[in-house]
Write a protein that holds these residues in place. Sequence first.
Motif, mmCIF file in Angstrom:
data_model
loop_
_atom_site.group_PDB
_atom_site.id
_atom_site.type_symbol
_atom_site.label_atom_id
_atom_site.label_comp_id
_atom_site.label_asym_id
_atom_site.label_seq_id
_atom_site.Cartn_x
_atom_site.Cartn_y
_atom_site.Cartn_z
ATOM 1 N N LYS A 175 8.284 5.765 15.130
ATOM 2 C CA LYS A 175 6.837 5.256 14.533
ATOM 3 C C LYS A 175 6.424 6.499 13.700
ATOM 4 O O LYS A 175 6.457 7.675 13.919
ATOM 5 N N LEU A 176 5.605 5.939 12.659
ATOM 6 C CA LEU A 176 4.772 6.822 11.807
ATOM 7 C C LEU A 176 3.480 6.416 11.624
ATOM 8 O O LEU A 176 2.942 5.379 11.820
ATOM 9 N N LYS A 177 2.446 7.619 11.501
ATOM 10 C CA LYS A 177 1.208 7.335 11.172
ATOM 11 C C LYS A 177 1.074 7.520 9.673
ATOM 12 O O LYS A 177 1.432 8.817 9.281
ATOM 13 N N VAL A 178 0.551 6.635 8.894
ATOM 14 C CA VAL A 178 0.206 6.656 7.404
ATOM 15 C C VAL A 178 -1.093 6.875 7.209
ATOM 16 O O VAL A 178 -1.943 5.742 7.609
ATOM 17 N N MET A 179 -1.686 7.486 6.548
ATOM 18 C CA MET A 179 -2.998 7.625 5.985
ATOM 19 C C MET A 179 -2.914 6.752 4.789
ATOM 20 O O MET A 179 -2.627 7.111 3.792
ATOM 21 N N VAL A 180 -3.724 5.336 5.020
ATOM 22 C CA VAL A 180 -3.922 4.481 3.797
ATOM 23 C C VAL A 180 -5.317 4.490 3.353
ATOM 24 O O VAL A 180 -6.270 4.313 4.203
ATOM 25 N N SER A 181 -5.522 4.616 1.933
ATOM 26 C CA SER A 181 -6.788 4.464 1.337
ATOM 27 C C SER A 181 -7.400 2.955 1.227
ATOM 28 O O SER A 181 -6.618 2.105 0.396
ATOM 29 N N MET A 182 -8.383 2.793 1.819
ATOM 30 C CA MET A 182 -8.762 1.393 2.043
ATOM 31 C C MET A 182 -10.382 1.717 2.024
ATOM 32 O O MET A 182 -11.015 2.171 2.754
ATOM 33 N N PHE A 184 0.875 -1.154 0.189
ATOM 34 C CA PHE A 184 0.029 -0.119 0.044
ATOM 35 C C PHE A 184 1.091 1.240 0.005
ATOM 36 O O PHE A 184 2.241 1.301 0.494
ATOM 37 N N ASP A 185 0.371 2.221 -0.561
ATOM 38 C CA ASP A 185 0.994 3.698 -0.376
ATOM 39 C C ASP A 185 0.150 4.594 0.437
ATOM 40 O O ASP A 185 -1.176 4.342 0.482
ATOM 41 N N GLY A 186 0.551 5.542 1.121
ATOM 42 C CA GLY A 186 -0.115 6.312 1.900
ATOM 43 C C GLY A 186 0.758 7.616 2.240
ATOM 44 O O GLY A 186 1.797 7.825 1.984
ATOM 45 N N ASP A 220 -9.770 7.118 3.715
ATOM 46 C CA ASP A 220 -8.378 7.017 4.627
ATOM 47 C C ASP A 220 -8.385 6.549 5.981
ATOM 48 O O ASP A 220 -9.216 7.052 6.777
ATOM 49 N N THR A 221 -7.615 5.530 6.088
ATOM 50 C CA THR A 221 -7.500 4.978 7.417
ATOM 51 C C THR A 221 -5.978 5.281 8.172
ATOM 52 O O THR A 221 -4.961 4.986 7.254
ATOM 53 N N PRO A 222 -5.858 5.650 9.317
ATOM 54 C CA PRO A 222 -4.695 5.712 9.698
ATOM 55 C C PRO A 222 -3.991 4.522 10.221
ATOM 56 O O PRO A 222 -4.711 3.700 10.837
ATOM 57 N N VAL A 223 -2.720 4.202 9.875
ATOM 58 C CA VAL A 223 -2.011 2.859 10.229
ATOM 59 C C VAL A 223 -0.767 3.445 10.768
ATOM 60 O O VAL A 223 -0.160 3.944 10.309
ATOM 61 N N GLU A 224 -0.632 2.729 12.033
ATOM 62 C CA GLU A 224 0.678 3.279 12.697
ATOM 63 C C GLU A 224 1.872 1.834 12.189
ATOM 64 O O GLU A 224 1.627 1.147 12.383
ATOM 65 N N LEU A 225 2.858 2.696 11.964
ATOM 66 C CA LEU A 225 4.040 1.737 11.285
ATOM 67 C C LEU A 225 5.531 2.128 12.023
ATOM 68 O O LEU A 225 5.342 3.309 12.303
ATOM 69 N N ASP A 226 6.296 1.054 11.964
ATOM 70 C CA ASP A 226 7.791 1.371 12.276
ATOM 71 C C ASP A 226 8.476 2.060 10.862
ATOM 72 O O ASP A 226 7.935 1.983 9.857
ATOM 73 N N ALA A 227 9.133 3.157 11.303
ATOM 74 C CA ALA A 227 9.762 4.078 10.375
ATOM 75 C C ALA A 227 10.490 3.052 9.403
ATOM 76 O O ALA A 227 10.710 3.271 8.260
#
Length: 182
Positions: free
Chosen positions: A158-165, A145-147, A169-176
């Motif tokens: 950590k990063l919060k990425v807005m992923v289009s699902m 996915f891209d966001g 847009d849904t916020p997803v918390e990910l490791d850098a």
Amino acid sequence: MAKQNRYDSTRQWYAVHTYSGYEEKVADSIKTRSQTVDMADKIFDAMVPKEKQIQIKNGKRKVVDAKIFQGYVLVEMKMTEETWFIVRNTPGVTGFVGQGSDPTPVSESEIAKIKKRMGVEDPKHQIDFTVGEVVSIVDGPFKGFDGALSEIDTAKGKLKVMVSMFGRDTPVELDALQVKKV
């Protein structure tokens, strides 16, 4: 100008170049050889400078000891013809760092910086992203996915990425380490 004598009987650190991957073996061999050939008063220590780094494997965050200088071992010794020969002829050693056949001692300030870097317990997160930037997710359940980045927490890495699902847009918390620049 007189040529400087390559042998210096003061206790100093020297960098020794080794075959990559042999750093630990070389450091252990130098320590062992200094004891067996009665050089403990001339060869004091050998170390492979390492620091803690964060890596992600199979979606799991792991702290590992990574070599700061690949292919190098630091040796604390008094440079004499005998000690030079012992260290230079240790299996895995390709030579001393210096000009020609003259080993150059590593400065005290440089050794202090290296030791300080080795002593840091918590690995630093290096986040080279900005809010609003579009990233590609390369690991974890949202791989592929891209966001757009909406938040960055440098302390936790950590990063919060807005992923289009499903059209929103849904916020997803990910490791850098789970994202890369598009």
